[in-house]
Design a protein around this motif. Sequence first.
Motif, PDB file in Angstrom:
ATOM      1  N   UNK A  24      46.187  40.231  56.602  1.00 31.78           N
ATOM      2  CA  UNK A  24      45.013  39.516  56.609  1.00 31.78           C
ATOM      3  C   UNK A  24      44.183  40.071  55.368  1.00 31.78           C
ATOM      4  N   UNK A  25      43.097  39.208  55.137  1.00 35.46           N
ATOM      5  CA  UNK A  25      42.422  39.397  53.828  1.00 35.46           C
ATOM      6  C   UNK A  25      41.942  40.996  53.851  1.00 35.46           C
ATOM      7  N   UNK A  26      41.646  41.696  54.924  1.00 37.55           N
ATOM      8  CA  UNK A  26      41.418  43.040  54.736  1.00 37.55           C
ATOM      9  C   UNK A  26      42.589  43.677  54.148  1.00 37.55           C
ATOM     10  N   UNK A  48      34.793  39.144  38.938  1.00 35.28           N
ATOM     11  CA  UNK A  48      35.196  38.661  40.086  1.00 35.28           C
ATOM     12  C   UNK A  48      36.423  37.722  40.004  1.00 35.28           C
ATOM     13  N   UNK A  49      36.430  36.763  38.866  1.00 40.80           N
ATOM     14  CA  UNK A  49      37.379  36.010  38.760  1.00 40.80           C
ATOM     15  C   UNK A  49      38.915  36.704  38.579  1.00 40.80           C
ATOM     16  N   UNK A  50      38.901  37.491  37.975  1.00 42.09           N
ATOM     17  CA  UNK A  50      40.191  38.408  37.652  1.00 42.09           C
ATOM     18  C   UNK A  50      40.682  39.032  38.953  1.00 42.09           C
ATOM     19  N   UNK A  51      39.748  39.653  39.593  1.00 44.41           N
ATOM     20  CA  UNK A  51      40.169  40.115  40.918  1.00 44.41           C
ATOM     21  C   UNK A  51      40.835  39.511  42.001  1.00 44.41           C
ATOM     22  N   UNK A  52      40.103  38.245  41.871  1.00 48.13           N
ATOM     23  CA  UNK A  52      40.639  37.217  43.030  1.00 48.13           C
ATOM     24  C   UNK A  52      41.959  36.734  42.383  1.00 48.13           C
ATOM     25  N   UNK A  53      42.143  36.310  41.233  1.00 45.87           N
ATOM     26  CA  UNK A  53      43.291  35.803  40.619  1.00 45.87           C
ATOM     27  C   UNK A  53      44.469  37.058  40.639  1.00 45.87           C
ATOM     28  N   UNK A  57      42.508  40.192  48.531  1.00 42.42           N
ATOM     29  CA  UNK A  57      42.263  39.607  49.916  1.00 42.42           C
ATOM     30  C   UNK A  57      40.949  38.909  49.971  1.00 42.42           C
ATOM     31  N   UNK A  58      39.975  39.662  49.548  1.00 49.05           N
ATOM     32  CA  UNK A  58      38.574  39.353  49.218  1.00 49.05           C
ATOM     33  C   UNK A  58      37.678  40.149  48.295  1.00 49.05           C
ATOM     34  N   UNK A  59      36.686  39.379  47.752  1.00 48.88           N
ATOM     35  CA  UNK A  59      35.927  40.047  46.685  1.00 48.88           C
ATOM     36  C   UNK A  59      34.584  39.931  47.007  1.00 48.88           C
ATOM     37  N   UNK A  76      33.551  30.279  44.437  1.00 50.89           N
ATOM     38  CA  UNK A  76      32.739  30.169  45.800  1.00 50.89           C
ATOM     39  C   UNK A  76      33.181  30.803  47.016  1.00 50.89           C
ATOM     40  N   UNK A  77      34.537  31.624  46.796  1.00 51.58           N
ATOM     41  CA  UNK A  77      34.989  32.269  47.915  1.00 51.58           C
ATOM     42  C   UNK A  77      34.455  33.574  48.094  1.00 51.58           C
TER      43      UNK A  77
END
Length: 283
Positions: A24-26, A48-53, A57-59, A76-77
């Motif tokens: 899951x995201x965690x 934030x964009x780099x971590x998400x890309x 699972x979550x930033x 936006x997530x």
Amino acid sequence: MSDAVTWDVEAVKARWRAPEPHDDKYSRGVVGVIAGSEAYPGAAALVVSAAARSGAGMVRYVGPMRAQDLVLHHRPECVVHDPGDAAEKLPRAAAWVLGPGVADYPEQDAAMGAAMAAGAPLVVDAGALETVAKARAAGSREASADAVLLTPHAGELVRTLRALRHDVTSDDVMGDREGHARLLAETSRAAVLLKGSRTIIATPGGGLIRLPPAPSWLASAGSGDVLAGIAGAALASGMSAAEAGACAAWLHAQAGQAASAGGPLVALEVAAAVPRVIASFLT
């Protein structure tokens, strides 16, 4: 690791964790980011964009309102937090990225202090380098040496070593990059990723990882913020600091090559290219 090693795609592939059906995201890794400021909100959006890309699972983002708005515009997530609230009760994260673009915001500084005190794995860049290195050199080491990654460029390495009372110059560092990265690693008891066209990672005890040459087009504003975000995602996935730094530096260079295609690039394009590079070695 006591001997110098060279990082390549096989080293990254062996360590990069793809999600499985039970995740899951965690469990995939939550990255906390304390970056950006009213003056430099773009740094927050890039980290934030780099971590998400990179597969986090979550930033979570902690910073001032102007930077929060920009972060949410691009991602936006992302979950945003007020710095004062985060300093009082640190949000749940598997690893934290501290320092890119921070400037003169006491509540944000307090949130960084809370992350340090919690003993969380850390990627430390830019405005947090001297604070974290000095605290660790003085014996405040809530996080272990293999859970903290300092990511200076040459000028920041000089300033950080000087803050630790080492009399070094830019010429000294450029004349012996590996020796001075190792010096900071020993003094701060943390892994040190020294950025450059040939990135190196030093660990306490003398270990060294060498990365292949990176595209020169990556010498661009915000590129280091993207690297910090990738490293944060890698650290949150369970890698050691040195492994996370090496995988992030390799991935950053490959994404830079993909974004450039031989010509100029901007940092957000590097972050956008990361998923394609990951897919290329996981499939």
